[in-house]
Design a protein around this motif. Structure first.
Motif, PDB file in Angstrom:
ATOM      1  N   ASN A 311       0.651  -1.185  -0.037  1.00  0.00           N
ATOM      2  CA  ASN A 311      -0.063  -0.103  -0.054  1.00  0.00           C
ATOM      3  C   ASN A 311       0.885   1.294   0.176  1.00  0.00           C
ATOM      4  N   THR A 312       0.858   1.734  -1.085  1.00  0.00           N
ATOM      5  CA  THR A 312       1.489   3.130  -1.130  1.00  0.00           C
ATOM      6  C   THR A 312       0.640   4.452  -1.250  1.00  0.00           C
ATOM      7  N   SER A 313      -0.649   4.429  -0.740  1.00  0.00           N
ATOM      8  CA  SER A 313      -1.554   5.486  -0.554  1.00  0.00           C
ATOM      9  C   SER A 313      -0.798   6.774   0.093  1.00  0.00           C
ATOM     10  N   LEU A 314       0.039   6.540   0.942  1.00  0.00           N
ATOM     11  CA  LEU A 314       0.657   7.799   1.642  1.00  0.00           C
ATOM     12  C   LEU A 314       1.893   8.200   0.768  1.00  0.00           C
ATOM     13  N   THR A 315       2.584   7.346   0.417  1.00  0.00           N
ATOM     14  CA  THR A 315       3.823   7.541  -0.309  1.00  0.00           C
ATOM     15  C   THR A 315       4.588   6.550  -0.717  1.00  0.00           C
ATOM     16  N   GLU A 316       5.308   6.451  -1.833  1.00  0.00           N
ATOM     17  CA  GLU A 316       6.082   5.296  -2.352  1.00  0.00           C
ATOM     18  C   GLU A 316       7.270   5.309  -1.458  1.00  0.00           C
ATOM     19  N   ASN A 317       7.654   6.444  -0.886  1.00  0.00           N
ATOM     20  CA  ASN A 317       8.969   6.204  -0.166  1.00  0.00           C
ATOM     21  C   ASN A 317       8.630   6.148   1.344  1.00  0.00           C
ATOM     22  N   THR A 318       7.905   4.588   1.661  1.00  0.00           N
ATOM     23  CA  THR A 318       7.843   3.908   2.798  1.00  0.00           C
ATOM     24  C   THR A 318       9.309   3.558   3.357  1.00  0.00           C
ATOM     25  N   ARG A 319       9.531   3.694   4.686  1.00  0.00           N
ATOM     26  CA  ARG A 319      10.746   3.346   5.288  1.00  0.00           C
ATOM     27  C   ARG A 319      10.706   2.864   6.632  1.00  0.00           C
ATOM     28  N   ALA A 320      11.667   1.840   6.832  1.00  0.00           N
ATOM     29  CA  ALA A 320      11.879   1.356   8.202  1.00  0.00           C
ATOM     30  C   ALA A 320      13.128   1.550   8.712  1.00  0.00           C
ATOM     31  N   ALA A 321      13.271   1.976   9.737  1.00  0.00           N
ATOM     32  CA  ALA A 321      14.437   2.385  10.582  1.00  0.00           C
ATOM     33  C   ALA A 321      14.775   1.498  11.789  1.00  0.00           C
ATOM     34  N   TYR A 322      15.837   0.692  11.802  1.00  0.00           N
ATOM     35  CA  TYR A 322      16.319  -0.291  12.772  1.00  0.00           C
ATOM     36  C   TYR A 322      17.599  -0.511  12.935  1.00  0.00           C
ATOM     37  N   PRO A 323      18.098  -0.736  14.149  1.00  0.00           N
ATOM     38  CA  PRO A 323      19.703  -0.948  14.465  1.00  0.00           C
ATOM     39  C   PRO A 323      20.194  -2.061  13.603  1.00  0.00           C
ATOM     40  N   ILE A 324      21.323  -1.843  13.096  1.00  0.00           N
ATOM     41  CA  ILE A 324      21.946  -2.793  12.340  1.00  0.00           C
ATOM     42  C   ILE A 324      22.206  -4.180  13.079  1.00  0.00           C
ATOM     43  N   SER A 325      22.238  -3.804  14.437  1.00  0.00           N
ATOM     44  CA  SER A 325      22.342  -5.405  15.059  1.00  0.00           C
ATOM     45  C   SER A 325      20.934  -6.071  14.966  1.00  0.00           C
ATOM     46  N   ALA A 326      19.994  -5.586  14.380  1.00  0.00           N
ATOM     47  CA  ALA A 326      18.877  -6.589  14.233  1.00  0.00           C
ATOM     48  C   ALA A 326      19.172  -7.564  12.906  1.00  0.00           C
TER      49      ALA A 326
END
Length: 529
Positions: A311-326
């Motif tokens: 679902n890109t109804s808000l934006t195509e630029n959807t993002r996830a931020a997580y620590p590299i240790s994940a």
């Protein structure tokens, strides 16, 4: 306003009773939910909306024109100057604004995994979820490091403070202003968290070259034998996909420095695109989005809270931020030796660049400065056919210095460490977009693997008569006919016309690099066009 007064005002803000210092991830998640800044997903991540701004605002980004840096900055549409008076006025307004908030949130950490070159930073946020983002994206200090931590740069972010362009001297309600003398990044009028990440990257792109370190917008991994590979490429070229290798450990996915000791990650986390994300295609990213991660502009199922990545109804630029240790398959700390192999990725929608070619040092510098890929028909309003797009050093929005400085450093390091450089086209073959077909991913993986394993070091090559690139005639696991782009086209004249057209666009784009040596232009660029 002097640097001393700037620090005094900041200290007064942080000494106030509303400042929440170095909260843990669980504490920040609680704050996000209590303050109704976001929702919890089915996997425990925090889901937020960034409102009006779902990406960076490059026209609202400024550098304060200060005496010590004015002759060093490559001023222009990317690095827009703004006066010290404008900065001082906005800085005072923003701090007074934040003093009135019930709570503000402060994170102390670092940029740069190599302790010798790391930058102590401080992030002051109006939003709890922005502070959680900073906690996950930057390098987190140990308890001992926190005791002696003194910030060399501070981000002050007030998303709900909106500037008045007439009174405040900005271009809009939004502003991202860097003061190198006062060591402040001032952000207002935008909720998009990526502005914080890229502001620190821009700062490192100024500070690191001053120490003889090449700062790079690339991903990096390391093999079992300690061999290091860098992957440069713009959005859509396959940088994340190709650098994620089960047989190699990830150093970092986006920002690195290359010092006299080797490569180091600038960040402590990842900021991955989520559009069409699935466990099947990108299991490492999919499984990393757990408790404490931040999802930006991803739509959730109303009842189950399961993210709908399609679902890109808000934006195509959807993002996830997580620590590299994940991510399981990583190097910690995120430091490794000198690169053995450098891969430049491009998605050529014209279908004329070879799927893989070996570059000389001059060609590496030329293609590094060019930073070529394609925009496809339908991706932006008004684009009806493929268009060439060039982003200097694969990261033009984040380069405060003249681009030739970064290219010259790259050339010097290639020479010093005998790094091999390859240009890999993950775009189209057999015709341009709409006529030909996308490169086979398994073939591309085989080519990259052959480059990393040294299997192309002594293979027979042929020089492309238009682009001057050395094309290997044989690659293990790849049909020979795939390697020569002209052979994949049914209409040879159409191929030649399209190739000459793209070569001409390369040459036209390169006219802006006046400071680059004639040798790089002569030996690095297309032979025709």
């Amino acid at each position: 306003m002097s640097t001393v007064n700037v620090q005094i005002e900041l200290n007064e803000l942080l000494a106030g009773g509303n400042a929440q210092l170095q909260l843990s991830v669980p504490q920040l998640v609680e704050k996000v939910l209590m303050r109704q800044e976001g929702n919890l997903t089915a996997t425990g991540a925090v889901s937020v909306s960034t409102g009006k701004y779902t990406g960076r605002s490059p026209k609202d980004k400024f550098i304060v024109n200060e005496t010590s840096i004015t002759d060093k900055i490559d001023w222009g549409s990317v690095n827009q100057p703004i006066s010290e008076a404008v900065f001082n006025n906005l800085y005072t307004k923003v701090l007074e604004y934040l003093k009135e908030k019930e709570e503000i949130f402060v994170f102390k950490g670092f940029a740069g995994a190599d302790h010798k070159y790391r930058l102590p930073i401080q992030v002051v946020n109006e939003f709890a979820w922005h502070n959680l983002f900073a906690h996950q994206l930057f390098i987190r200090p140990s308890a001992e490091e926190l005791k002696t931590h003194e910030a060399a740069f501070t981000i002050v972010s007030a998303p709900t403070f909106k500037a008045d362009p007439i009174l405040d001297g900005t271009n809009s309600e939004t502003f991202i202003i860097v003061s190198f003398e006062k060591r402040i990044v001032l952000i207002g009028g935008t909720e998009y968290a990526g502005e914080m990440k890229k502001s620190i990257f821009s700062i490192m792109n100024y500070l690191l070259p001053e120490q003889g370190i090449l700062s790079m917008h690339c991903s990096a991994n390391v093999g079992e034998e300690g061999d290091v590979a860098l992957f440069f490429g713009l959005s859509g070229t396959g940088k994340t996909t190709l650098s994620a290798d089960p047989n190699r450990k990830l150093i970092g996915d986006d920002e690195h420095g290359w010092s006299d000791h080797g490569v180091f990650n600038i960040e402590g986390g990842c900021y991955a695109k989520c559009v069409d994300l699935s466990r099947e295609k990108e299991p490492q990213i999919f499984d990393a989005i757990t408790f404490g991660s931040v999802l930006e502009n991803v739509v959730l199922d109303e009842n189950t809270r399961v993210p709908d990545y399609k679902n890109t109804s808000l934006t195509e630029n959807t993002r996830a931020a997580y620590p590299i240790s994940a991510i399981d398959n990583i190097v910690l700390p995120s430091v490794a030796g000198h690169p053995n192999t450098i891969i430049f990725l491009t998605a050529d929608a014209f279908g004329v660049l070879p799927p893989i070619s070996r570059l000389t040092k001059e060609q590496a510098m030329y293609h590094f400065l060019s930073g070529f890929t394609s925009k496809l028909a339908g991706t932006e309003r008004g684009i009806t056919s493929p268009q060439a797009t060039f982003s200097t050093c694969f990261g033009s929005p984040f380069l405060p210095l003249n681009a030739s400085r970064y290219a010259e450093m790259l050339g010097e390091k290639i020479d010093a460490h005998n790094a091999k450089v390859f240009l890999v086209n993950t775009g189209w073959t057999g015709g341009e977009y709409g006529v030909g077909r996308r490169m086979n991913l398994s073939h591309t993986r085989a080519m990259v693997q052959a480059a990393l394993n040294g299997e192309l070091d002594n293979v027979e090559t042929v020089k492309d008569e238009i682009f001057g690139l050395e094309i290997p005639l044989h690659v293990p696991g790849v049909p020979d006919e795939v390697l020569m782009p002209e052979r994949t086209w049914a209409d040879k004249e159409a191929y030649r016309a399209k190739a000459l057209d793209l070569a001409g666009q390369f040459k036209q784009n390169f006219t802006k690099f006046a400071a680059v040596s004639e040798e790089t232009v002569k030996l690095g660029g297309p032979l025709q066009g």
